[in-house]
Design a protein around this motif. Structure first.
Motif, mmCIF file in Angstrom:
data_model
loop_
_atom_site.group_PDB
_atom_site.id
_atom_site.type_symbol
_atom_site.label_atom_id
_atom_site.label_comp_id
_atom_site.label_asym_id
_atom_site.label_seq_id
_atom_site.Cartn_x
_atom_site.Cartn_y
_atom_site.Cartn_z
ATOM 1 N N GLY A 1 4.642 -2.154 -9.825
ATOM 2 C CA GLY A 1 5.771 -1.659 -9.029
ATOM 3 C C GLY A 1 5.391 -0.517 -8.099
ATOM 4 N N ALA A 2 6.342 -0.175 -7.219
ATOM 5 C CA ALA A 2 6.141 0.894 -6.231
ATOM 6 C C ALA A 2 5.903 2.240 -6.912
ATOM 7 C CB ALA A 2 7.363 0.989 -5.321
ATOM 8 N N ASP A 3 6.426 2.408 -8.151
ATOM 9 C CA ASP A 3 6.248 3.698 -8.835
ATOM 10 C C ASP A 3 4.765 3.960 -9.139
ATOM 11 O OD1 ASP A 3 6.422 1.514 -10.659
ATOM 12 O OD2 ASP A 3 6.716 2.909 -12.325
ATOM 13 N N ILE A 4 3.977 2.885 -9.341
ATOM 14 C CA ILE A 4 2.541 3.085 -9.620
ATOM 15 C C ILE A 4 1.841 3.558 -8.347
ATOM 16 C CG2 ILE A 4 0.404 2.006 -10.452
ATOM 17 C CD1 ILE A 4 2.159 -0.026 -11.973
ATOM 18 N N VAL A 5 2.194 2.942 -7.227
ATOM 19 C CA VAL A 5 1.597 3.361 -5.946
ATOM 20 C C VAL A 5 2.001 4.811 -5.648
ATOM 21 C CG1 VAL A 5 1.350 2.831 -3.491
ATOM 22 C CG2 VAL A 5 1.733 0.972 -5.119
ATOM 23 N N ALA A 6 3.263 5.131 -5.904
ATOM 24 C CA ALA A 6 3.736 6.508 -5.639
ATOM 25 C C ALA A 6 2.974 7.505 -6.510
ATOM 26 C CB ALA A 6 5.236 6.602 -5.899
ATOM 27 N N ALA A 7 2.707 7.117 -7.763
ATOM 28 C CA ALA A 7 1.958 8.019 -8.658
ATOM 29 C C ALA A 7 0.553 8.241 -8.093
ATOM 30 C CB ALA A 7 1.893 7.419 -10.067
ATOM 31 N N ILE A 8 -0.106 7.176 -7.662
ATOM 32 C CA ILE A 8 -1.469 7.313 -7.113
ATOM 33 C C ILE A 8 -1.435 8.214 -5.863
ATOM 34 C CG2 ILE A 8 -3.447 6.087 -6.084
ATOM 35 C CD1 ILE A 8 -2.723 3.648 -7.823
ATOM 36 N N GLU A 9 -0.426 8.001 -5.022
ATOM 37 C CA GLU A 9 -0.320 8.804 -3.788
ATOM 38 C C GLU A 9 -0.165 10.283 -4.093
ATOM 39 O OE1 GLU A 9 3.046 6.918 -1.868
ATOM 40 O OE2 GLU A 9 1.772 6.491 -0.140
ATOM 41 N N SER A 10 0.615 10.573 -5.160
ATOM 42 C CA SER A 10 0.948 11.974 -5.412
ATOM 43 C C SER A 10 -0.117 12.701 -6.227
ATOM 44 C CB SER A 10 2.291 12.060 -6.153
ATOM 45 O OG SER A 10 2.117 11.620 -7.495
ATOM 46 N N GLN A 11 -1.007 11.963 -6.872
ATOM 47 C CA GLN A 11 -1.949 12.619 -7.783
ATOM 48 C C GLN A 11 -3.373 12.114 -7.494
ATOM 49 O OE1 GLN A 11 -3.830 14.503 -9.511
ATOM 50 N NE2 GLN A 11 -2.298 15.019 -11.097
ATOM 51 N N PRO A 12 -4.173 12.924 -6.785
ATOM 52 C CA PRO A 12 -5.521 12.474 -6.401
ATOM 53 C C PRO A 12 -6.438 12.148 -7.591
ATOM 54 C CG PRO A 12 -4.956 14.562 -5.343
ATOM 55 C CD PRO A 12 -3.845 14.261 -6.291
ATOM 56 N N LYS A 13 -6.098 12.668 -8.780
ATOM 57 C CA LYS A 13 -6.949 12.328 -9.939
ATOM 58 C C LYS A 13 -6.794 10.864 -10.321
ATOM 59 C CE LYS A 13 -6.732 16.854 -12.155
ATOM 60 N NZ LYS A 13 -6.246 17.519 -13.382
ATOM 61 N N LEU A 14 -5.712 10.230 -9.922
ATOM 62 C CA LEU A 14 -5.568 8.788 -10.167
ATOM 63 C C LEU A 14 -6.433 8.080 -9.137
ATOM 64 C CD1 LEU A 14 -1.724 8.470 -10.889
ATOM 65 C CD2 LEU A 14 -3.593 8.815 -12.488
ATOM 66 N N CYS A 15 -7.410 7.319 -9.619
ATOM 67 C CA CYS A 15 -8.439 6.779 -8.729
ATOM 68 C C CYS A 15 -7.871 5.822 -7.692
ATOM 69 C CB CYS A 15 -9.515 6.087 -9.558
ATOM 70 S SG CYS A 15 -10.554 7.293 -10.396
ATOM 71 N N ASN A 16 -8.570 5.776 -6.543
ATOM 72 C CA ASN A 16 -8.160 4.915 -5.417
ATOM 73 C C ASN A 16 -8.573 3.471 -5.662
ATOM 74 O OD1 ASN A 16 -7.678 7.358 -4.282
ATOM 75 N ND2 ASN A 16 -9.214 7.183 -2.663
ATOM 76 N N HIS A 17 -8.184 2.912 -6.761
ATOM 77 C CA HIS A 17 -8.634 1.547 -7.058
ATOM 78 C C HIS A 17 -7.633 0.845 -7.970
ATOM 79 C CE1 HIS A 17 -11.451 -1.221 -9.556
ATOM 80 N NE2 HIS A 17 -10.877 -1.893 -8.568
ATOM 81 N N VAL A 18 -7.255 -0.361 -7.571
ATOM 82 C CA VAL A 18 -6.390 -1.183 -8.433
ATOM 83 C C VAL A 18 -7.015 -2.567 -8.560
ATOM 84 C CG1 VAL A 18 -4.127 -2.291 -8.623
ATOM 85 C CG2 VAL A 18 -4.274 0.078 -7.876
ATOM 86 N N HIS A 19 -7.215 -2.991 -9.808
ATOM 87 C CA HIS A 19 -7.707 -4.357 -10.053
ATOM 88 C C HIS A 19 -6.472 -5.221 -10.276
ATOM 89 C CE1 HIS A 19 -10.501 -7.470 -11.018
ATOM 90 N NE2 HIS A 19 -9.973 -7.658 -12.216
ATOM 91 N N LEU A 20 -6.235 -6.141 -9.338
ATOM 92 C CA LEU A 20 -4.988 -6.903 -9.344
ATOM 93 C C LEU A 20 -5.311 -8.405 -9.269
ATOM 94 C CD1 LEU A 20 -1.959 -5.991 -9.275
ATOM 95 C CD2 LEU A 20 -2.037 -6.338 -6.799
ATOM 96 N N PRO A 21 -5.599 -9.022 -10.416
ATOM 97 C CA PRO A 21 -6.020 -10.430 -10.393
ATOM 98 C C PRO A 21 -4.967 -11.347 -9.782
ATOM 99 C CG PRO A 21 -6.503 -9.451 -12.519
ATOM 100 C CD PRO A 21 -5.642 -8.474 -11.773
ATOM 101 N N VAL A 22 -5.408 -12.148 -8.816
ATOM 102 C CA VAL A 22 -4.475 -13.086 -8.171
ATOM 103 C C VAL A 22 -4.645 -14.487 -8.760
ATOM 104 C CG1 VAL A 22 -6.005 -13.609 -6.210
ATOM 105 C CG2 VAL A 22 -3.553 -13.868 -5.951
#
Ligand code: 5AD
Ligand code: SF4
Length: 469
Positions: free
Chosen positions: A273-294
């Motif tokens: 969800g958008a809340d996960i992206v918002a968390a990453i945006e707001s907290q640089p310690k959350l790494c810039n990487h999402v593994h999203l199997p399609v």
């Protein structure tokens, strides 16, 4: 995941783990006669790697010592993977090879997904095995070991009807800087091709307080990076009264003093969800990487796979990530040759690669697995055709990665230094986006530190650079 171009989980197999980093909240209690040793070989995914770290912790706390060769061990354990047939076969060939060498009194055990799937049949196929325990029953491991130690010939742990997770007071971690941490076990998603719901049982989440307590302990022990694990990590559902959402847990983990990087894997697109992206945006310690199997670019195949999203819905999640305030790397898993996958369906997967431009991916030929709904689906694709599609897919991804990485020349990344190459002054490490960087530095003792590296060159699988001092 390994972060390089298309390494299958199989290629992670065959490593025995080195003994280091015992972390414990209680002091270990030796309960086994002096001199008992164990050898543990792990096949499969990060969840298995981390399960093995916990199994090693249980054994060390019982007074066993870990050894590097099965020949010298009182207890020989194989922690197995059954996600594809090749992985499952590997274990039986290991057991076969080892049979001739087995010393008197040596106990052999099979753990993990093959143990869960084959159960007591393992004793028939390999009568020299004494312990069979699936990953959903690991919480019983101390009890099973105690029974073996008192001379029981055959012991099994095969329940999956549990609502508990595998928690141990002692874990022996392989990496001194990055700690794996399971937050959710099992899977309720029931994808048509997948054995995991059978081998790892239903979804069970750990209470957020227990997760945060372990993260605080890890930080005190000097770990600066934690990787939260789960088959569907973002389906996390806090069983405690706090009812923390996954995105809230991410932020709480990142707030623990001493933690510099937080990763999580694997995310299921439906629960992303958008809340996960918002968390990453707001907290640089959350790494810039999402593994999203399609898994596939074709909505028809996704429906057959029971993935619960369409190509368009998946692309909406990708768009959300691409619109984030800082660039977030996206990686994925793809299966080629699912039953009924036409040339047109496969072309849709190729066009998805062009559309998303993944930073890297893992790709697999469909492998029919026992008990799964897709086992009986019509229109199986020949091995030859699966291999052809895999090669085409990998070549396309190679071109994409070559182009993407070339765009990064001239940039500077913060790297957690993870290893030293044999060549002098050569090191490697990972960026927050999980890119591998090989770099030169005249500085000594860099392992485990964070350094700035200027990128001077790029290949499809890695970047090269120099430390900025
Ligand atoms: N055949 C091929 N690949 C599979 N995976 C899971 N089950 C199978 C199978 N039966 C792949 C999926 C999953 C990854 C861990 O393994 O891509 O995301
Ligand atoms: Fe398997 Fe699907 Fe669960 Fe992933 S989400 S573990 S592919 S059933």
């Amino acid at each position: 995941m390994a972060g390089t171009f298309d390494i299958s989980l199989d290629s992670l197999a065959g490593r025995s783990v080195a003994l280091q980093n015992v972390t414990s909240s209680d002091s270990p209690t030796a309960s086994h006669p002096d001199g008992a040793t164990f050898f543990l070989e792990t096949f499969g995914c990060q969840m298995n790697d981390h399960d093995s770290e916990k199994v090693a912790g249980v054994l060390l706390s019982r007074g066993y010592r870990q050894v590097e060769s099965p020949d010298a061990a009182s207890l020989v354990l194989y922690n197995t993977c059954s996600i594809r047939e090749k992985a499952a076969q590997k274990v039986f060939s290991r057991l076969g090879e080892y049979r001739t060498k087995q010393a008197a009194g040596q106990v052999i055990g099979v753990l993990g997904c093959v143990a869960q799937q084959e159960g007591e049949e393992i004793f028939e196929r390999a009568p020299w095995v004494s312990l069979v325990c699936g990953s959903a029953s690991y919480r019983k491991l101390p009890e099973l070991l105690a029974r073996i130690e008192t001379g029981n010939q055959r012991v099994t742990g095969l329940d999956t009807d549990t609502d508990e997770t595998f928690e141990t007071p002692v874990t022996r971690r392989d990496n001194p800087w990055r700690a794996y941490l399971t937050i959710i076990e099992g899977c309720d998603k029931a994808c048509a091709y997948c054995v995991v719901p059978f081998t790892r049982g239903p979804e069970r989440s750990r209470a957020s307080d227990a997760v945060l307590k372990e993260v605080r302990e890890l930080a005190q022990l000097g770990y600066s990076e934690v990787q939260l694990l789960g088959q569907t990590v973002n389906s996390y559902s806090d069983p405690s009264a706090r009812r923390m959402r996954f995105s809230e847990l991410l932020l709480a983990v990142a707030d623990v003093p001493g933690i510099r990087r937080v990763r999580f894997t694997t995310s299921h697109p439906r629960d992303f969800g958008a809340d996960i992206v918002a968390a990453i945006e707001s907290q640089p310690k959350l790494c810039n990487h999402v593994h999203l199997p399609v898994q596939s670019g074709s909505t028809k195949v996704l429906r057959e796979m029971a993935r619960t999203y369409t190509r368009a819905e998946y692309l909406e999640k990708v768009a959300m990530l691409r619109e984030a305030k800082r660039p977030i790397a996206i990686t994925t898993d793809i299966i080629v040759g699912f039953p009924g996958e036409t040339e047109a369906d496969f072309a849709e997967t190729l066009s998805l690669l062009d559309e998303v431009r993944y930073d890297s991916l893992f790709s697999f030929k469909y492998s029919p697995r026992p008990n799964t709904p897709s086992l009986k689906m019509p229109d199986a694709i020949s091995e030859e055709e699966k291999s052809r599609r895999l090669a085409v897919l990998q070549e396309k991804q190679r071109e994409i990665q070559t182009a993407r990485n070339a765009e990064l020349v001239g940039e500077t990344f913060e790297i957690l230094v993870s290893g030293k190459s044999r060549r002098e002054n050569q090191w490697f490490g990972y960026s927050t986006s999980h890119r591998v960087l090989n770099f030169t530095s005249q500085v000594n003792a860099l392992l485990g530190t964070y350094v700035q590296v200027h990128v001077t060159g790029a290949g499809p699988n890695n970047l090269v650079g120099e430390q900025v001092i």
